[in-house]
Structures are given as C-alpha cells and as structure tokens.
Design an enzyme around this catalytic site. Sequence first.
Site, short mmCIF file in Angstrom:
data_model
loop_
_atom_site.label_atom_id
_atom_site.label_comp_id
_atom_site.label_asym_id
_atom_site.label_seq_id
_atom_site.Cartn_x
_atom_site.Cartn_y
_atom_site.Cartn_z
N MET A 189 6.01 68.15 36.02
CA MET A 189 6.44 68.98 36.86
C MET A 189 7.70 69.87 36.30
O MET A 189 8.29 70.05 37.24
CB MET A 189 6.76 68.36 38.30
CG MET A 189 5.56 67.71 39.20
SD MET A 189 5.12 67.30 40.38
CE MET A 189 5.37 68.13 41.42
N GLU A 190 7.93 69.83 35.10
CA GLU A 190 9.16 70.27 35.02
C GLU A 190 9.69 70.99 33.72
O GLU A 190 10.78 71.70 33.53
CB GLU A 190 10.44 69.01 34.92
CG GLU A 190 11.33 68.26 36.74
CD GLU A 190 9.87 67.32 36.80
OE1 GLU A 190 9.56 66.49 35.79
OE2 GLU A 190 9.83 67.16 38.55
N ASP A 240 -0.42 57.48 34.83
CA ASP A 240 -1.44 57.38 35.35
C ASP A 240 -2.56 58.38 34.73
O ASP A 240 -1.99 59.47 34.58
CB ASP A 240 -0.77 57.64 36.47
CG ASP A 240 -0.30 58.87 36.86
OD1 ASP A 240 0.83 58.56 36.35
OD2 ASP A 240 -1.09 59.94 38.08
N ARG A 265 24.03 64.37 46.34
CA ARG A 265 23.34 63.87 46.74
C ARG A 265 22.65 62.67 45.79
O ARG A 265 21.71 62.79 46.25
CB ARG A 265 22.09 65.70 46.13
CG ARG A 265 22.52 66.35 47.46
CD ARG A 265 21.71 67.83 46.62
NE ARG A 265 21.98 68.97 47.62
CZ ARG A 265 21.19 69.57 48.51
NH1 ARG A 265 19.97 69.68 48.12
NH2 ARG A 265 21.00 70.39 49.30
N ARG A 296 14.42 66.41 28.15
CA ARG A 296 13.44 65.81 29.36
C ARG A 296 13.40 63.79 29.00
O ARG A 296 12.26 64.46 28.18
CB ARG A 296 12.86 66.23 30.31
CG ARG A 296 11.93 65.60 31.31
CD ARG A 296 10.99 66.91 32.05
NE ARG A 296 9.76 66.06 32.93
CZ ARG A 296 10.10 65.16 33.71
NH1 ARG A 296 10.92 64.63 34.22
NH2 ARG A 296 8.51 64.91 33.78
N GLY A 302 10.39 62.11 30.98
CA GLY A 302 9.95 62.00 32.15
C GLY A 302 8.46 60.80 32.33
O GLY A 302 8.38 60.30 31.26
N THR A 303 7.46 60.88 32.88
CA THR A 303 7.11 60.53 33.33
C THR A 303 5.64 61.30 33.61
O THR A 303 6.10 62.46 34.08
CB THR A 303 6.03 59.51 34.65
OG1 THR A 303 6.72 60.32 35.70
CG2 THR A 303 7.17 58.33 34.62
N GLY A 361 13.37 62.98 35.57
CA GLY A 361 13.06 63.35 36.57
C GLY A 361 14.61 62.61 37.95
O GLY A 361 14.89 62.79 38.91
O1 LIG Z 1 9.26 60.89 36.50
P1 LIG Z 1 9.81 62.56 36.88
O2 LIG Z 1 10.27 62.16 35.26
O3 LIG Z 1 10.25 62.42 37.54
O4 LIG Z 1 8.78 62.87 36.12
C1 LIG Z 1 7.49 63.24 37.09
O5 LIG Z 1 7.44 61.80 37.92
C2 LIG Z 1 7.44 63.39 39.24
C3 LIG Z 1 6.26 63.32 40.13
O6 LIG Z 1 5.98 62.18 40.50
C4 LIG Z 1 7.65 64.60 39.03
O7 LIG Z 1 8.72 64.45 38.51
C5 LIG Z 1 6.89 64.18 37.24
O8 LIG Z 1 7.44 65.54 36.51
O1 LIG Z 2 3.71 64.77 37.94
C1 LIG Z 2 2.61 64.16 37.56
C2 LIG Z 2 4.05 63.15 37.04
C3 LIG Z 2 2.75 61.65 36.79
N1 LIG Z 2 1.63 61.78 37.26
C4 LIG Z 2 0.79 62.63 37.67
O2 LIG Z 2 -0.32 62.46 37.61
N2 LIG Z 2 1.43 63.82 38.36
#
Ligand SMILES: O=P(O)(O)O[C@H]1O[C@H](CO)[C@@H](O)[C@H]1O
Ligand SMILES: O=c1cc[nH]c(=O)[nH]1
EC number: 2.4.2.1
Length: 270
Positions: free
Chosen positions: A215-216, A239, A77, A121, A123-124, A54
């Site tokens: 979120m993705e 977290d 961007r 992906r 991600g976190t 992300g």
């Molecule tokens: O660390 P990324 O890949 O951005 O993923 C997580 O972190 C973001 C939210 O803090 C959102 O994009 C969520 O999906």
């Molecule tokens: O989307 C997210 C990403 C990291 N931690 C969260 O709680 N939500």
Amino acid sequence: MNVNLGKVKAARRTLALQRAQWQCLAQSNNQEPIMTPHNHAKPGDYAETVLLPGDPLRAKWIAETFFEVPKLVNSVRNCLGYTGTWKGKPVSVQASGMGQPSLAIYVHELINNYGVKSLIRVGTCGGLNSNVKVRDIILAQGASTDSSIVKGRFGAFNFAPIADFGLLRIAAEKADAAGLRFHAGNILSSDIFYHADGLAGYDKLPDHGVIGVEMEAATLYTLAARFNVKALTICTMTDCLITHEEIDAEQRQTSLSDMVTLALDVAIAD
Ligand SMILES: O=P(O)(O)O[C@H]1O[C@H](CO)[C@@H](O)[C@H]1O
Ligand SMILES: O=c1cc[nH]c(=O)[nH]1
C-alpha cells in the site's frame, strides 16, 4: 465540481507562511524548532538513509534488534523513528503508517525538513503470483497503483513509479550472495486492503507480471522522483492471495530479519 484554483493556491501559500512563522517564533523564543506537526526530531537527528516500515512496532524492533546504540528521535502519534548505526555506519528507521497518504507525509518531511537522501521501505505484501512463496522477498522494481496521489499528478499521462536502479542492483546482488529467495518485479500499491472481489479485484494486473500487493511503494517512488532522492521498496510476502497461506501478525512484526538485514546492508553500501 467547480474548484477555484486561485483560492486553493492562496490557501496553500497562507499555510506555508504560517508554518514558516511558527518555526521562526519557536526559534526567537529560544525553543528548539518544532519541525513539523508529525515529527518532533531535531535537525540532524536522521541519517541520510532511512528504512521505512509501515508498522511503528516494526520500527522499534528494527532499532532495538539491529542498531548499535539506537536513539528514539520521533514518537509523535507513536509513529516511531530511531537513529543508530549498522556495522558502524549511521542509519535511521521511521514508521510510515499504513497507506500512501500517511507515507507521503513522513517521506515529504524526511526529505524536505530533514535532508534525507535515500529511503528504503521494508514492508509486508500479499502474493499475486504462484511462484512467489510466503516469506519470499520481493524487490519492487516498479509499483503500479490505483492511488490518486500518483494518478492525479500527471494529467493525461500514466507515470511509471520505479525504484532507484543503483539501490535495486545492490539489493539484488546482496540477496543473491546471501542465498535468499527473492523476486524483482512490478508490484501494486493499492489504496484498498479489502478488495470486495478478492483476487478478482486485481483484474488483469497478475497477468501483466504484477507479483505482489502492498500500500505504499508507488507514492514513495513518485516523491523520490519529484525531490531527486533515491528509493527502493523491499517486501516480504506474508499472505498469498492465491493459496491463502499466510504468517500471523506477531511473525509479521518480528520474523522479517532477512529483509531487514538486506535493507541495512543496502543502506550502508550505497
Ligand atoms: O507491513 P507494512 O509495511 O505496513 O505493509 C503492508 O501492511 C499494511 C497492511 O496490512 C500496509 O501498510 C501494507 O503496505
Ligand atoms: O497490502 C497488503 C499487505 C499484505 N497483504 C496484502 O494482501 N495486502
């Protein structure tokens, strides 16, 4: 609301025509074709497999830390994209931005404008299960969602966005071989980061095996299914919504080496 579908379709057709004319004009002026409003990479700039964090700074960190000879291919961007090699094989990384609308733009264009065939992906995510510890890796076998991008597409049906089985299997085998703490299961891709009710905002999902929230992934999986390409989401749990243990923003950017190494090994094994 009274929506005139004919007008909507006509507007979409006009927009598509304008885009095609715009690209032809650029080519007839002997300019490099401008590929999209969000990506100025040239045809062939991306490898067939692209990692999708992300965070644009995570994309930069991945390219500069892991790629042999990284090349910046997109900075529109500041949503950075790079191509390089990993263990001698071509691979790219492109930031998706946060949330499903943003990811949908980059993924749609990577597939349809740049011919990308496999999207991973990196991600976190938040933790929704006490067995998943901070820094554990989640392989998102499926992604439930509250997003209208997925829900709005299937009418009376609840579509189940799922990972490509081949990518998932390779990732599980490699994570196992590397001795990583990982979990394969269902996650939630939510349009909401700050649920007003905290953990209660996820309602019955944790009781139905949903182990993490990001979120993705659901839109990534839905677009991959629509365009017949492969997709997988690998997340590091940063977290825990149950214990409130977390790692900080700097660590989120840079202490994700295990996940990135795993994703790169999957990318070149596929
Ligand atoms: O660390 P990324 O890949 O951005 O993923 C997580 O972190 C973001 C939210 O803090 C959102 O994009 C969520 O999906
Ligand atoms: O989307 C997210 C990403 C990291 N931690 C969260 O709680 N939500």
